[in-house]
Every structure is written in structure tokens, then in C-alpha cells.
Design an enzyme around this catalytic site. Structure first.
Site, PDB file in Angstrom:
ATOM      1  N   ARG A  52       0.834  -1.199   0.000  1.00 22.10           N
ATOM      2  CA  ARG A  52       0.000   0.000   0.000  1.00 22.10           C
ATOM      3  C   ARG A  52       0.870   1.251   0.000  1.00 22.10           C
ATOM      4  O   ARG A  52       2.070   1.174   0.292  1.00 22.10           O
ATOM      5  CB  ARG A  52      -0.915   0.028   1.220  1.00 22.10           C
ATOM      6  N   MET A  87       7.460 -12.692   9.181  1.00 22.82           N
ATOM      7  CA  MET A  87       6.115 -13.125   9.554  1.00 22.82           C
ATOM      8  C   MET A  87       5.058 -12.734   8.521  1.00 22.82           C
ATOM      9  O   MET A  87       3.965 -13.283   8.514  1.00 22.82           O
ATOM     10  CB  MET A  87       5.731 -12.573  10.939  1.00 22.82           C
ATOM     11  N   HIS A 111      16.651 -14.554   4.135  1.00 24.34           N
ATOM     12  CA  HIS A 111      16.730 -15.342   5.371  1.00 24.34           C
ATOM     13  C   HIS A 111      15.839 -16.557   5.124  1.00 24.34           C
ATOM     14  O   HIS A 111      14.795 -16.429   4.491  1.00 24.34           O
ATOM     15  CB  HIS A 111      16.222 -14.492   6.548  1.00 24.34           C
ATOM     16  N   GLY A 137      20.522  -3.913   7.067  1.00 17.60           N
ATOM     17  CA  GLY A 137      20.259  -3.290   5.770  1.00 17.60           C
ATOM     18  C   GLY A 137      20.992  -1.973   5.524  1.00 17.60           C
ATOM     19  O   GLY A 137      21.645  -1.822   4.482  1.00 17.60           O
ATOM     20  N   ASP A 194      21.504 -17.953  11.973  1.00 19.42           N
ATOM     21  CA  ASP A 194      21.090 -16.547  12.021  1.00 19.42           C
ATOM     22  C   ASP A 194      20.242 -16.290  13.269  1.00 19.42           C
ATOM     23  O   ASP A 194      20.460 -15.314  13.995  1.00 19.42           O
ATOM     24  CB  ASP A 194      20.302 -16.188  10.758  1.00 19.42           C
ATOM     25  N   GLU A 198      21.478 -13.952  16.427  1.00 17.68           N
ATOM     26  CA  GLU A 198      20.817 -12.701  16.832  1.00 17.68           C
ATOM     27  C   GLU A 198      20.249 -12.804  18.249  1.00 17.68           C
ATOM     28  O   GLU A 198      20.216 -11.826  18.983  1.00 17.68           O
ATOM     29  CB  GLU A 198      19.760 -12.262  15.811  1.00 17.68           C
ATOM     30  N   GLU A 230      30.796   4.007  30.037  1.00 23.51           N
ATOM     31  CA  GLU A 230      31.597   2.825  30.324  1.00 23.51           C
ATOM     32  C   GLU A 230      31.016   1.545  29.722  1.00 23.51           C
ATOM     33  O   GLU A 230      31.737   0.767  29.101  1.00 23.51           O
ATOM     34  CB  GLU A 230      31.718   2.652  31.853  1.00 23.51           C
ATOM     35  N   GLU A 234      31.406   2.830  24.994  1.00 28.07           N
ATOM     36  CA  GLU A 234      32.775   2.385  24.705  1.00 28.07           C
ATOM     37  C   GLU A 234      32.817   1.008  24.028  1.00 28.07           C
ATOM     38  O   GLU A 234      33.815   0.630  23.419  1.00 28.07           O
ATOM     39  CB  GLU A 234      33.609   2.376  25.998  1.00 28.07           C
TER      40      GLU A 234
HETATM   41  N1  LIG Z   1      16.905  -6.255   8.998  1.00 29.08           N
HETATM   42  C1  LIG Z   1      18.027  -6.779   8.533  1.00 29.08           C
HETATM   43  O1  LIG Z   1      19.066  -6.128   8.521  1.00 29.08           O
HETATM   44  C2  LIG Z   1      18.097  -8.180   8.013  1.00 29.08           C
HETATM   45  C3  LIG Z   1      16.961  -8.792   7.544  1.00 29.08           C
HETATM   46  N2  LIG Z   1      17.059  -9.987   6.893  1.00 29.08           N
HETATM   47  C4  LIG Z   1      15.844 -10.581   6.342  1.00 29.08           C
HETATM   48  O2  LIG Z   1      15.335  -9.704   5.342  1.00 29.08           O
HETATM   49  C5  LIG Z   1      13.916  -9.818   5.278  1.00 29.08           C
HETATM   50  C6  LIG Z   1      13.293  -8.444   5.442  1.00 29.08           C
HETATM   51  O3  LIG Z   1      13.567  -8.002   6.757  1.00 29.08           O
HETATM   52  P1  LIG Z   1      13.678  -6.447   7.124  1.00 29.08           P
HETATM   53  O4  LIG Z   1      14.395  -5.725   6.051  1.00 29.08           O
HETATM   54  O5  LIG Z   1      14.163  -6.404   8.532  1.00 29.08           O
HETATM   55  O6  LIG Z   1      12.148  -6.052   7.077  1.00 29.08           O
HETATM   56  P2  LIG Z   1      11.448  -4.669   7.506  1.00 29.08           P
HETATM   57  O7  LIG Z   1      10.697  -4.878   8.767  1.00 29.08           O
HETATM   58  O8  LIG Z   1      12.429  -3.542   7.452  1.00 29.08           O
HETATM   59  O9  LIG Z   1      10.422  -4.577   6.267  1.00 29.08           O
HETATM   60  C7  LIG Z   1       9.610  -3.541   6.150  1.00 29.08           C
HETATM   61  C8  LIG Z   1       8.986  -3.526   4.750  1.00 29.08           C
HETATM   62  O10 LIG Z   1       7.988  -4.525   4.643  1.00 29.08           O
HETATM   63  C9  LIG Z   1       6.713  -3.908   4.493  1.00 29.08           C
HETATM   64  N3  LIG Z   1       5.755  -4.600   5.349  1.00 29.08           N
HETATM   65  C10 LIG Z   1       5.652  -4.516   6.696  1.00 29.08           C
HETATM   66  N4  LIG Z   1       4.670  -5.308   7.139  1.00 29.08           N
HETATM   67  C11 LIG Z   1       4.129  -5.899   6.046  1.00 29.08           C
HETATM   68  C12 LIG Z   1       3.071  -6.812   5.849  1.00 29.08           C
HETATM   69  N5  LIG Z   1       2.355  -7.277   6.879  1.00 29.08           N
HETATM   70  N6  LIG Z   1       2.801  -7.217   4.577  1.00 29.08           N
HETATM   71  C13 LIG Z   1       3.513  -6.764   3.537  1.00 29.08           C
HETATM   72  N7  LIG Z   1       4.534  -5.878   3.657  1.00 29.08           N
HETATM   73  C14 LIG Z   1       4.830  -5.458   4.902  1.00 29.08           C
HETATM   74  C15 LIG Z   1       6.918  -2.466   4.936  1.00 29.08           C
HETATM   75  O11 LIG Z   1       6.018  -1.604   4.277  1.00 29.08           O
HETATM   76  C16 LIG Z   1       8.342  -2.206   4.520  1.00 29.08           C
HETATM   77  O12 LIG Z   1       8.406  -1.865   3.162  1.00 29.08           O
HETATM   78  C17 LIG Z   1      13.548 -10.809   6.374  1.00 29.08           C
HETATM   79  O13 LIG Z   1      13.483 -12.083   5.780  1.00 29.08           O
HETATM   80  C18 LIG Z   1      14.729 -10.729   7.341  1.00 29.08           C
HETATM   81  O14 LIG Z   1      14.903 -11.884   8.121  1.00 29.08           O
HETATM   82  C19 LIG Z   1      18.247 -10.613   6.653  1.00 29.08           C
HETATM   83  C20 LIG Z   1      19.417 -10.042   7.102  1.00 29.08           C
HETATM   84  C21 LIG Z   1      19.414  -8.847   7.909  1.00 29.08           C
HETATM   85  C1  LIG Z   2      20.862  -7.869  10.888  1.00 34.41           C
HETATM   86  C2  LIG Z   2      20.734  -9.342  10.836  1.00 34.41           C
HETATM   87  O1  LIG Z   2      21.509 -10.017  10.198  1.00 34.41           O
HETATM   88  C3  LIG Z   2      19.738 -10.027  11.692  1.00 34.41           C
HETATM   89  C4  LIG Z   2      20.159  -9.682  13.094  1.00 34.41           C
HETATM   90  O2  LIG Z   2      19.848 -11.406  11.466  1.00 34.41           O
HETATM   91  C5  LIG Z   2      18.305  -9.609  11.469  1.00 34.41           C
HETATM   92  O3  LIG Z   2      18.022  -8.388  11.407  1.00 34.41           O
HETATM   93  O4  LIG Z   2      17.446 -10.497  11.386  1.00 34.41           O
HETATM   94 MG   LIG Z   3      21.503 -12.009  10.367  1.00 36.61          MG
HETATM   95 MG   LIG Z   4      18.049 -12.459  11.335  1.00 40.39          MG
END
Ligand SMILES: NC(=O)C1=CN([C@@H]2O[C@H](COP(=O)(O)OP(=O)(O)OC[C@H]3O[C@@H](n4cnc5c(N)ncnc54)[C@H](O)[C@@H]3O)[C@@H](O)[C@H]2O)C=CC1
Ligand SMILES: CC(=O)[C@](C)(O)C(=O)O
Ligand SMILES: [Mg+2]
Ligand SMILES: [Mg+2]
Length: 335
Positions: A52, A87, A111, A137, A194, A198, A230, A234
Site C-alpha cells: 500500500r 512473519m 533469510h 540493511g 542466524d 541474533e 563505560e 565504549e
Molecule cells: N533487517 C536486517 O538487517 C536483516 C533482515 N534480513 C531478512 O530480510 C527480510 C526483510 O527483513 P527487514 O528488512 O528487517 O524487514 P522490515 O521490517 O524492514 O520490512 C519492512 C517492509 O515490509 C513492508 N511490510 C511490513 N509489514 C508488512 C506486511 N504485513 N505485509 C507486507 N509488507 C509489509 C513495509 O512496508 C516495509 O516496506 C527478512 O526475511 C529478514 O529476516 C536478513 C538479514 C538482515
Molecule cells: C541484521 C541481521 O543479520 C539479523 C540480526 O539477522 C536480522 O536483522 O534479522
Molecule cells: Mg543475520
Molecule cells: Mg536475522
């Protein structure tokens, strides 16, 4: 251990398997934005698909994309990348992706959760593979822009085309991941490590240890500002030293007093009991119990998650951090 992981770098990989393909990035949050921008800057053809209009939609437009409704992005796509929250992926798949699947399409994950725990079970005539960045990200984007890259894991779940690994590596390259390295793994290994990582260290372990140390000092009557510098501020400097030069490099930079106290007291704080609990947490992931619990929590509107965020936002350590933000920013190196 005699096993040596297979690691691919830029010189072993090519963008060719992704050239001319229409790539739909679903979601524009932490990873979605980084992937869409990095892939586009690497010359690939990216469309952002969103449920949306809203914050993500506006951000994608501000970054020069023309977002589409999820199903419209999927209908046109050869490659669909799931970057909505873990989810949410099952419902997005069922309602917006599955109806438009064609033989030869690719389903890509960052993931392995939904595939490993069988929340999504794609038909056998599509490729299913993963490129999992080992970093948040915004860092995936920042490193890429500065000429580097965050290491990634790659894995293949279904290889209908016979070219799934090559395609995973092409995406890894476009993301900047192979500038560092892409390690070959399985959905099972990525998903479990993973989650274990975390929970026990990156997010859960570090946060709770910092919080416990901070609160202990404050309870003993030390000033919160001193405790914050501390036990929280740090830590970045210590971790940066480990990141740059390993544990030995960090140890060279701290005093002998810190080394001696660290070796003796560290083992009393993180002891056999702690290790037993680490194994317990890891087993809970491996058995699928954690996944079951998280799916159930999500189904009830994630009350525990909301409460955690609310409590952290109000905590003394977070308030103290906000108060010290100006000082911390003033001191940050300027180049
Ligand atoms: N956050 C991170 O740095 C990392 C995430 N991942 C994986 O990447 C994937 C995405 O994770 P994130 O980037 O953390 O997600 P996020 O929580 O940042 O995603 C948000 C995005 O998804 C949309 N969204 C939120 N709820 C929704 C719903 N119910 N239905 C449809 N769209 C929806 C939002 O509008 C937004 O564009 C996951 O599989 C996560 O495990 C993997 C490595 C690191
Ligand atoms: C940033 C990352 O790699 C994590 C901690 O696995 C996640 O955001 O799910
Ligand atoms: Mg990770
Ligand atoms: Mg993770």
C-alpha cells in the site's frame, strides 16, 4: 575441523545470469531499500512492489523508483525477492505471488525462515534460493556506496533451472556481497545460525549484557552518565578494534590491567552456566520450538515484542543515551 567452506568472490562471479531479468523487490524497509538501490546501481532491472501507499512507498519514490502494488510487480517479474518481514511473507506469498507463479520464475529470500520451517512451499517448477547478508540493511547500502560490501551466505533450495547457484551469486555480486565474499550454505544452516546468533549475541546477548552492566553500576550509586559511557558507548570502540585487528589487536590496545581483569573476571561472568543456557537457546531454535513460539506471538499481535520496545524506549539507559547524544556526536571523527 577439516571442512573448508566454499567462498566466492567478485572474480568467481558474473552478473550475466541476472541481465535482462525483471526483478521485483517486495518490501522497502531495512533490507528492501538496500537491495533495490544496490541492484539498480549495479545495472539490474528493479521494480519495487509494496502492499500500500505509505512510508515505504514515499521512500521508494524519493529514491527514484516507481513502486507498484505487490501483485502488479510480481505479474511482470522473472525474479521475486522477499524483503517484507519474515512473519508477513507467508500471506504475501499466498495472496500476491502464488496466483501469478509461472514455470521458470525465481523466488529469492534474504533469510531462510519461511522455507526452512515450511511456511512457504513453492511448486517444484520454480527456483528457490537465498542471498543472506550478514549485516543490517543500512550497512549493506553504506558499504556498497563506499566501494565495499557486507559478506553474504548463498543457498539453493530448489534448482529447477539448473542455474540457481549462478543466479544467487549474480545477486550477491550486485548487492556488493562478493566484494567481501559469499559463503555457500544451506537454508537449514543459515536459518538456524542466524536466529541463534541474533538471539544469543548480536541482539539479545549484547543488549542484555550492556543493560545488566549499566544497571548494576547505577544501582551501586554511580552516575548514569558515567555508567553509559563505560558500559554502552565504549563497547563500539572495543568491537571496532576486534573487527579491524582481531581479539589480539584489541588486547594489544587495552591495558595489562584490563587484560588481566578481563581474562579472570570475564570467565566468571560468562561461565559454564551461561554456556549451558546458550546451548539451550540454540536447541530451541534447532527443534523449531522458537519458530513455533514466534509465529504464535505474531498471531496474537506481537504483544511481547511491543512491550520490549516500549520498555527499552523508556529505560534509564536509553534516556541517558539520548541525553549524551550531543556529546557523542560532537566527538565523532569528521572524515
Ligand atoms: N533487517 C536486517 O538487517 C536483516 C533482515 N534480513 C531478512 O530480510 C527480510 C526483510 O527483513 P527487514 O528488512 O528487517 O524487514 P522490515 O521490517 O524492514 O520490512 C519492512 C517492509 O515490509 C513492508 N511490510 C511490513 N509489514 C508488512 C506486511 N504485513 N505485509 C507486507 N509488507 C509489509 C513495509 O512496508 C516495509 O516496506 C527478512 O526475511 C529478514 O529476516 C536478513 C538479514 C538482515
Ligand atoms: C541484521 C541481521 O543479520 C539479523 C540480526 O539477522 C536480522 O536483522 O534479522
Ligand atoms: Mg543475520
Ligand atoms: Mg536475522
Amino acid at each position: 575441523m577439516s571442512h573448508i567452506a566454499k567462498i566466492y568472490t567478485d572474480k568467481d562471479t558474473t552478473l550475466d545470469p541476472m541481465k535482462g531479468k525483471k526483478i521485483a523487490v517486495l518490501g522497502y524497509g531495512s533490507q528492501g531499500r538496500a537491495w533495490a538501490l544496490n541492484l539498480r546501481d549495479s545495472g539490474l532491472q528493479v521494480t519495487v512492489g509494496l502492499e500500500r501507499e505509505g512510508k515505504s512507498w514515499e521512500q521508494a519514490k524519493a529514491d527514484g523508483f516507481t513502486p507498484k502494488k505487490t501483485e502488479d510487480a510480481v505479474k511482470d517479474a522473472d525474479v521475486v525477492i522477499f524483503l517484507v518481514p519474515d512473519m508477513a511473507q507467508r500471506l504475501v506469498y499466498r495472496e500476491r505471488v502464488q496466483p501469478y507463479l509461472r514455470e521458470g520464475m525465481d523466488l529469492v529470500f534474504a533469510h531462510g525462515f519461511n522455507i526452512h520451517y515450511r511456511l512457504i512451499e513453492p511448486p517444484s517448477n520454480v527456483d528457490v534460493y537465498m542471498v543472506a547478508p550478514k549485516g543490517p540493511g543500512p550497512i549493506v547500502r553504506d558499504f556498497y556506496v563506499k566501494g565495499g560490501g557486507v559478506p553474504v551466505l548463498v543457498a539453493v533450495h530448489q534448482n529447477h533451472s539448473g542455474k540457481a547457484l549462478e543466479k544467487a551469486l549474480a545477486i550477491a555480486k550486485a548487492l556488493g556481497g562478493t566484494r567481501a565474499g559469499a559463503i555457500e550454505t544451506t537454508f537449514k544452516e543459515e536459518t538456524e545460525t542466524d536466529l541463534i546468533g541474533e538471539q544469543t549475541i548480536l541482539v539479545g546477548g549484547v543488549m542484555e549484557l550492556m543493560k545488566a552492566a549499566f544497571e548494576t553500576l547505577v544501582e551501586m550509586g554511580y552516575q548514569p552518565e558515567v555508567a553509559y559511557f563505560e558500559t554502552i558507548n565504549e563497547l563500539k570502540m572495543i568491537v571496532d578494534l576486534i573487527y579491524d585487528k582481531g581479539f589480539m589487536g584489541m588486547l594489544r590496545a587495552v591495558s595489562d590491567t584490563a587484560k588481566y581483569g578481563g581474562f579472570t573476571v570475564g570467565k566468571q561472568v560468562i561461565n559454564e552456566e551461561t554456556r549451558r543456557r546458550l546451548r539451550e537457546a540454540a536447541e530451541k531454535v534447532r527443534s523449531g520450538k522458537f519458530a513455533e513460539e514466534w509465529i504464535e506471538e505474531y498471531g496474537r499481535g506481537s504483544p511481547t515484542l511491543s512491550k520490549g520496545l516500549e520498555e527499552m524506549d523508556k529505560s534509564l539507559e536509553e534516556q541517558t543515551g539520548r541525553r549524551l547524544k550531543e556529546i557523542i556526536e560532537r566527538g565523532r571523527p569528521k572524515s
